[in-house]
Write a protein that holds these residues in place. Structure first.
Motif, PDB file in Angstrom:
ATOM      1  N   GLN B 119       5.931   4.884  -9.878  1.00  0.00           N
ATOM      2  CA  GLN B 119       4.778   4.917  -8.973  1.00  0.00           C
ATOM      3  C   GLN B 119       4.335   6.354  -8.721  1.00  0.00           C
ATOM      4  OE1 GLN B 119       4.144   2.273  -5.324  1.00  0.00           O
ATOM      5  NE2 GLN B 119       4.788   4.209  -4.372  1.00  0.00           N
ATOM      6  N   SER B 120       3.079   6.621  -8.930  1.00  0.00           N
ATOM      7  CA  SER B 120       2.541   7.962  -8.733  1.00  0.00           C
ATOM      8  C   SER B 120       2.119   8.155  -7.272  1.00  0.00           C
ATOM      9  CB  SER B 120       1.334   8.194  -9.655  1.00  0.00           C
ATOM     10  OG  SER B 120       1.704   8.082 -11.003  1.00  0.00           O
ATOM     11  N   GLU B 121       2.428   9.317  -6.752  1.00  0.00           N
ATOM     12  CA  GLU B 121       2.116   9.636  -5.352  1.00  0.00           C
ATOM     13  C   GLU B 121       1.138  10.802  -5.316  1.00  0.00           C
ATOM     14  OE1 GLU B 121       3.466   7.292  -4.020  1.00  0.00           O
ATOM     15  OE2 GLU B 121       5.474   6.945  -4.800  1.00  0.00           O
ATOM     16  N   TYR B 122       0.114  10.653  -4.504  1.00  0.00           N
ATOM     17  CA  TYR B 122      -0.971  11.628  -4.456  1.00  0.00           C
ATOM     18  C   TYR B 122      -1.188  12.148  -3.042  1.00  0.00           C
ATOM     19  CZ  TYR B 122      -2.928  10.603  -9.131  1.00  0.00           C
ATOM     20  OH  TYR B 122      -3.146  10.485 -10.469  1.00  0.00           O
ATOM     21  N   LEU B 150       2.328  11.628   1.420  1.00  0.00           N
ATOM     22  CA  LEU B 150       1.488  11.278   0.274  1.00  0.00           C
ATOM     23  C   LEU B 150       1.056   9.819   0.345  1.00  0.00           C
ATOM     24  CD1 LEU B 150       3.707  12.976  -2.481  1.00  0.00           C
ATOM     25  CD2 LEU B 150       1.767  13.977  -1.261  1.00  0.00           C
ATOM     26  N   THR B 151       0.148   9.503  -0.545  1.00  0.00           N
ATOM     27  CA  THR B 151      -0.378   8.139  -0.636  1.00  0.00           C
ATOM     28  C   THR B 151      -0.121   7.604  -2.047  1.00  0.00           C
ATOM     29  OG1 THR B 151      -2.097   8.552   1.008  1.00  0.00           O
ATOM     30  CG2 THR B 151      -2.484   6.744  -0.543  1.00  0.00           C
ATOM     31  N   PRO B 152       0.418   6.406  -2.168  1.00  0.00           N
ATOM     32  CA  PRO B 152       0.715   5.867  -3.500  1.00  0.00           C
ATOM     33  C   PRO B 152      -0.547   5.422  -4.238  1.00  0.00           C
ATOM     34  CG  PRO B 152       1.220   4.233  -1.834  1.00  0.00           C
ATOM     35  CD  PRO B 152       0.842   5.484  -1.098  1.00  0.00           C
ATOM     36  N   ASN B 161      -9.830   5.958  -8.290  1.00  0.00           N
ATOM     37  CA  ASN B 161      -8.534   5.301  -8.264  1.00  0.00           C
ATOM     38  C   ASN B 161      -8.449   4.371  -7.066  1.00  0.00           C
ATOM     39  OD1 ASN B 161      -7.696   6.821 -10.492  1.00  0.00           O
ATOM     40  ND2 ASN B 161      -7.008   8.502  -9.158  1.00  0.00           N
ATOM     41  N   THR B 162      -7.501   3.466  -7.144  1.00  0.00           N
ATOM     42  CA  THR B 162      -7.223   2.594  -6.003  1.00  0.00           C
ATOM     43  C   THR B 162      -5.885   2.997  -5.402  1.00  0.00           C
ATOM     44  OG1 THR B 162      -8.395   0.768  -7.050  1.00  0.00           O
ATOM     45  CG2 THR B 162      -6.908   0.209  -5.240  1.00  0.00           C
ATOM     46  N   TYR B 163      -5.909   3.237  -4.107  1.00  0.00           N
ATOM     47  CA  TYR B 163      -4.706   3.742  -3.449  1.00  0.00           C
ATOM     48  C   TYR B 163      -4.149   2.700  -2.487  1.00  0.00           C
ATOM     49  CZ  TYR B 163      -5.815   8.331  -5.298  1.00  0.00           C
ATOM     50  OH  TYR B 163      -6.053   9.379  -6.140  1.00  0.00           O
ATOM     51  N   GLY B 164      -2.856   2.867  -2.191  1.00  0.00           N
ATOM     52  CA  GLY B 164      -2.192   2.001  -1.247  1.00  0.00           C
ATOM     53  C   GLY B 164      -2.317   2.538   0.162  1.00  0.00           C
ATOM     54  N   ALA B 165      -1.334   2.201   0.968  1.00  0.00           N
ATOM     55  CA  ALA B 165      -1.367   2.605   2.378  1.00  0.00           C
ATOM     56  C   ALA B 165      -1.364   4.132   2.486  1.00  0.00           C
ATOM     57  CB  ALA B 165      -0.169   2.029   3.106  1.00  0.00           C
TER      58      ALA B 165
END
Lengths: 180, 183
Positions: B119-122, B150-152, B161-165
């Motif tokens: 999983q990439s974290e941004y 960070l945000t996954p 991109n689509t990001y998570g929480a």
């Protein structure tokens, strides 16, 4: 009058008035290729100990600039204080002579950039040895000394070595029985 | 005349020392501790409580183009580390790396920093950030600490991109030691 001529005149007057020596010199040895031609100023005095010999004392300041690509004033400064024994080859007190010297480097600073690109100032002292020769002559009734020597400063397990060509108006204390 | 020959010989002999005074002094500085290529570089942190550790013995001996843990000077200084669970990267945006705190926040735009178990974290939202503090930079090695929020990345898209929480990834207890800087 060109700038170089003016500089030469100023230097000559400085020599005559301050009884100082000027010299050009080149560091030699490993990792010295990036150092440009150095220059220095000296004050040298002597006491006759015989017809053909003088006990000499010399205080100088030598500076060598380092071209290390950082565009700053990196380089090395040394201020050796030396005692020497000058012996004229024909025993007359003038003409060609040889002169070994030994002393102490009062101040030594090398400024450079290390492998990290950080500015580093290295301070050292060290013993000084020099061997050389020259020619003593009179010009306008003033004693001059044209000399060439090899000099080394030793400290921290390393040595700074250089060859120096200099000219000075010599200061002599005391009188020799004859001649120069 | 023998005396002069002896003095000349002494001068020449003394100059046979193989290094200049600056080289000798710098060499003495660099020979302290474990230097000389034997340094072990480490980087560790926890991601939402899960420990990540990287340790590279003889870190100076790594290929500067393909290393497990190191820092490369290019337009800035890029620190990269590869672990069993993924990788981490951080760019110090400076021409000359010095001690201090370097922070990247979401106001500068999206930026990838690490991968953990695929999983990439941004840094994505304005409240996201990643901070590295360089506490030591000696003899070509850096050490310090870091932390971040960070945000996954859920899915990579084009153009967005689509990001998570937002801010759901916490990076804490970050530390790096003796990371070699390659030029």
């Amino acid at each position: 009058m060109s700038k170089s001529t003016l500089t030469a005149v100023i230097l000559l007057v400085t020599i005559l008035q301050a009884h100082a020596q000027i010299g050009v010199m080149k560091l030699v040895g490993k990792n010295t290729s990036n150092y440009s031609m150095g220059f220095g100023g000296f004050v040298k005095t002597g006491f006759p100990v015989s017809d053909g010999s003088d006990l000499t004392f010399e205080l100088g300041a030598d500076i060598f600039f380092l071209n290390d690509g950082y565009g700053t004033a990196d380089g090395t400064i040394m201020c050796p204080l030396k005692a020497g024994y000058r012996y004229t080859l024909d025993g007359s007190g003038e003409g060609f002579y040889v002169e070994p010297q030994a002393g102490f480097n009062l101040v030594g600073i090398t400024s450079l950039h290390d492998v990290n690109g950080q500015q580093v100032n290295l301070h050292y002292h060290g013993v000084v040895f020099a061997a050389g020769g020259g020619y003593l002559f009179n010009w306008w009734n003033a004693p001059f000394d044209l000399n060439l020597r090899y000099e080394t400063v030793i400290d921290h397990g390393g040595s700074n070595n250089f060859i120096s060509l200099g000219i000075s108006r010599f200061i002599r204390f005391g009188k020799r029985s004859a001649g120069y | 005349m023998k005396w002069y020959l002896l003095a000349g010989a002494l001068t020449l002999f003394s100059s046979c020392l193989k290094q200049s005074i600056p080289d000798a002094m710098l060499g003495s500085k660099n020979s302290g501790g474990q230097n000389g290529g034997g340094l072990t570089a480490t980087l560790s942190y926890t991601l939402n409580g899960n420990a990540v550790n990287i340790s590279v013995p003889n870190a100076d001996g790594q290929n500067p183009n393909y290393y497990t843990l190191g820092c490369t000077k290019s337009t800035g200084y890029n620190l990269d580390g590869i672990s069993n669970s993924g990788e981490i990267t951080f760019t110090f945006y400076t021409d000359s790396l010095t001690l201090g705190r370097y922070t990247y926040t979401g106001i500068y735009g999206e930026m990838y920093f690490l991968t953990y178990n695929g999983q990439s974290e941004y840094v994505y939202a304005a409240t996201d950030s990643m901070s590295f503090t360089v506490t030591s930079y000696q003899h070509g090695h850096i050490s310090g600490t870091f932390s971040g929020r960070l945000t996954p990345l859920v899915s990579a898209g084009n153009p967005t991109n689509t990001y998570g929480a937002v801010g759901s990834i916490s990076i804490s207890h970050g530390s790096f030691q003796n990371v070699p800087v390659f030029y």
